[in-house]
Design an enzyme around this catalytic site. Structure first.
Site, PDB file in Angstrom:
ATOM      1  CG  HIS A 102      -1.968  -1.037   1.233  1.00 41.99           C
ATOM      2  ND1 HIS A 102      -2.552  -1.481   2.391  1.00 41.99           N
ATOM      3  CD2 HIS A 102      -2.527  -1.759   0.238  1.00 41.99           C
ATOM      4  CE1 HIS A 102      -3.429  -2.425   2.100  1.00 41.99           C
ATOM      5  NE2 HIS A 102      -3.425  -2.616   0.800  1.00 41.99           N
ATOM      6  CG  HIS A 158      -9.553  -7.700  -3.074  1.00 39.21           C
ATOM      7  ND1 HIS A 158     -10.248  -6.510  -3.125  1.00 39.21           N
ATOM      8  CD2 HIS A 158      -8.491  -7.475  -2.239  1.00 39.21           C
ATOM      9  CE1 HIS A 158      -9.629  -5.630  -2.347  1.00 39.21           C
ATOM     10  NE2 HIS A 158      -8.560  -6.180  -1.815  1.00 39.21           N
ATOM     11  CD  GLU A 202      -5.498  -3.472  -2.067  1.00 38.17           C
ATOM     12  OE1 GLU A 202      -6.141  -4.203  -1.295  1.00 38.17           O
ATOM     13  OE2 GLU A 202      -4.755  -2.547  -1.663  1.00 38.17           O
ATOM     14  CG  ASP A 234      -2.896  -7.107  -3.399  1.00 41.23           C
ATOM     15  OD1 ASP A 234      -3.852  -6.408  -3.755  1.00 41.23           O
ATOM     16  OD2 ASP A 234      -2.867  -7.696  -2.294  1.00 41.23           O
ATOM     17  CG  HIS A 280      -8.776  -4.584   3.029  1.00 39.48           C
ATOM     18  ND1 HIS A 280      -7.894  -3.558   2.851  1.00 39.48           N
ATOM     19  CD2 HIS A 280      -8.540  -5.451   2.038  1.00 39.48           C
ATOM     20  CE1 HIS A 280      -7.127  -3.823   1.792  1.00 39.48           C
ATOM     21  NE2 HIS A 280      -7.498  -4.965   1.299  1.00 39.48           N
ATOM     22  CG  ASP A 333      -6.905  -8.961   0.885  1.00 41.60           C
ATOM     23  OD1 ASP A 333      -5.843  -9.427   0.440  1.00 41.60           O
ATOM     24  OD2 ASP A 333      -7.413  -7.909   0.459  1.00 41.60           O
ATOM     25  CE1 TYR A 372      -2.665  -9.619   4.870  1.00 40.42           C
ATOM     26  CE2 TYR A 372      -4.740  -9.933   6.006  1.00 40.42           C
ATOM     27  CZ  TYR A 372      -4.027  -9.841   4.836  1.00 40.42           C
ATOM     28  OH  TYR A 372      -4.668  -9.971   3.636  1.00 40.42           O
ATOM     29  CG  HIS A 379      -1.758 -11.397   0.818  1.00 43.31           C
ATOM     30  ND1 HIS A 379      -0.976 -11.011  -0.236  1.00 43.31           N
ATOM     31  CD2 HIS A 379      -2.813 -10.542   0.832  1.00 43.31           C
ATOM     32  CE1 HIS A 379      -1.531  -9.976  -0.844  1.00 43.31           C
ATOM     33  NE2 HIS A 379      -2.651  -9.677  -0.224  1.00 43.31           N
TER      34      HIS A 379
HETATM   35 FE1  FEO Z   1      -6.742  -6.035  -0.462  1.00 46.86          FE
HETATM   36 FE2  FEO Z   1      -4.362  -8.353  -0.830  1.00 46.86          FE
HETATM   37  O1  FEO Z   1      -5.405  -6.925  -1.345  1.00 46.86           O
END
Ligand code: FEO
Length: 395
Positions: free
Chosen positions: A23, A79, A81, A83, A145, A164, A192, A225
């Site tokens: 981020h 998701h 995002e 990544d 999130h 996530d 995390y 992750h």
């Molecule tokens: Fe919210 Fe692992 O991205």
């Protein structure tokens, strides 16, 4: 590297050993991370999530070694995002028209990120996709999130692809929870949660209760992750319920900045005072300017109380302490107490500024802050010890 996690499911993600921040610079990732992507082969073939954009080419090339891309029937983008969605543009250039399953918010964000009109299929909680022997069931996880997050449950294999949730920024060649150092794993999972999910704790609790009410058998939680939870996967669910419930341990954390050691001496004297009252409580001190901010947030997450200190500089406070107070304001800790302290030379605003910021973050102020002029002398140190004692007594 790719590996089978069951006969039908192959991990095709990327372990990123180099990653040290996430981020932007908002989150430190001192142990790297991984972007977990899963290839599901039943009568239909499904790809769940991809990897971060810099690894898109490597990802697609690796995927080609695993499967003819044209055999992929569906992509599930849990998701948006980058990544996890970062390789979608390159992948969908190879297999245009492949349906991309995502939530309504996922579609909006993917369009916002990539400006492509892919073959989106919107899903919501309870929607299913039959892929042969197994069925995939989608569960929206809004604001866990981001507004678009969702999870996918695979029947037969009994795997929850949690994206996530339940993840850790933790690079390891051993991709299962039972094969890695348990202390490292616990620390990274907590860091995390503390830094990413604390603001959404009520939603975490509600979502877990909702998923548990389905009474689904669970063999694995395959996160996006870090490691996959296969040995007693319920353990991380139980931890999340605990962490989401205004978590605290018997710990007091003192965070400070110092210019010429005056505020540091105050911090140490306050710690001494606390210990004189309570020999059991864990007291930890961190110089905000010298410590990883996300590690400090994790320690504050574990704490029942916190003290923040800074000398007065230009009628304000030092930036590292200010940054952490800003982070606390966004994170929104529940059921924690605090107070402020600081040295000064002439105007002396720092203590009041910190106290106001703590109050603004709903930290219950135990007592008004203490400030000491210049380098604290013996009497000033004694006042700080007494301040620590009364702070501990009032908790
Ligand atoms: Fe919210 Fe692992 O991205």
């Amino acid at each position: 590297m790719s590996f089978k996690i069951t006969d039908k499911v192959t991990w095709v993600g990327k372990i990123d050993w180099e990653l040290r921040s996430f981020h932007g610079e908002e989150l430190s990732t001192n142990k790297g991370s991984s972007y977990n992507s899963y290839l599901v082969r039943d009568e239909k073939t499904v790809l769940i999530d991809t990897v971060w954009a810099p690894f898109a080419e490597e990802f697609v090339e690796k995927l080609k070694k695993e499967i003819d891309l044209n055999e992929i029937d569906y992509i599930i983008a849990q998701h948006a995002e980058v990544d996890h969605s970062g390789a979608l543009p390159l992948l969908l250039k190879e297999i245009p028209g492949t349906p991309v399953y995502c939530t309504n918010n996922g579609k909006k964000i993917l369009k916002g990120q990539f400006h492509e009109d892919w073959n989106f299929v919107e899903v919501k909680t309870g929607d299913t996709l039959n892929i042969g022997e197994s069925t995939l069931t989608f569960v929206e996880a809004r604001m866990l999130h981001w507004p678009d997050n969702m999870m996918t449950y695979m029947s037969g294999e009994n795997i929850l692809f949690s994206n996530d949730a339940f993840g850790q920024h933790y690079a390891s060649e051993k991709m299962y929870n039972d094969l890695v150092d348990q202390c490292e794993l616990y620390q990274e999972a907590m860091k995390y949660y503390a830094n990413i999910l604390t603001p959404f704790s009520q939603l975490v609790t509600n979502k877990i209760k909702e998923v548990l009410s389905f009474n689904l058998p669970l063999n694995m939680i395959a996160t996006a992750h870090g490691i996959i939870w296969r040995d007693n996967p319920a353990q991380i669910v139980e931890k999340y319920l605990e962490w989401a419930d205004a978590y605290q341990e018997n710990q007091i954390t003192i965070v400070y900045d110092t210019m010429w050691n005056g505020t540091r001496k105050m911090a140490e004297a306050i710690a001494e005072g606390i210990r004189l009252v309570d020999g059991e409580v864990v007291v930890k001190l961190y110089n905000a300017s010298h410590t990883d901010k996300n590690d400090v947030i994790t320690e504050l997450f574990k704490s029942k109380a916190m003290l923040f200190g800074s000398p007065t500089v230009n009628k304000g406070i030092i930036n590292a302490t200010g940054g952490l107070l800003e982070m606390i304001s966004g994170i929104g800790f529940k059921n924690k107490k605090g107070a402020s302290f600081g040295s000064y030379g002439w105007s002396g605003e720092s203590t009041a500024i910190i106290q106001k910021k703590l109050e603004g973050s709903k930290i219950e102020i135990v007592q008004d802050g203490i400030k000491e002029l210049w380098n604290p002398d013996k009497e000033a140190i004694e006042r700080c010890i007494q301040f620590g004692k009364s702070f501990a007594e009032k908790l």
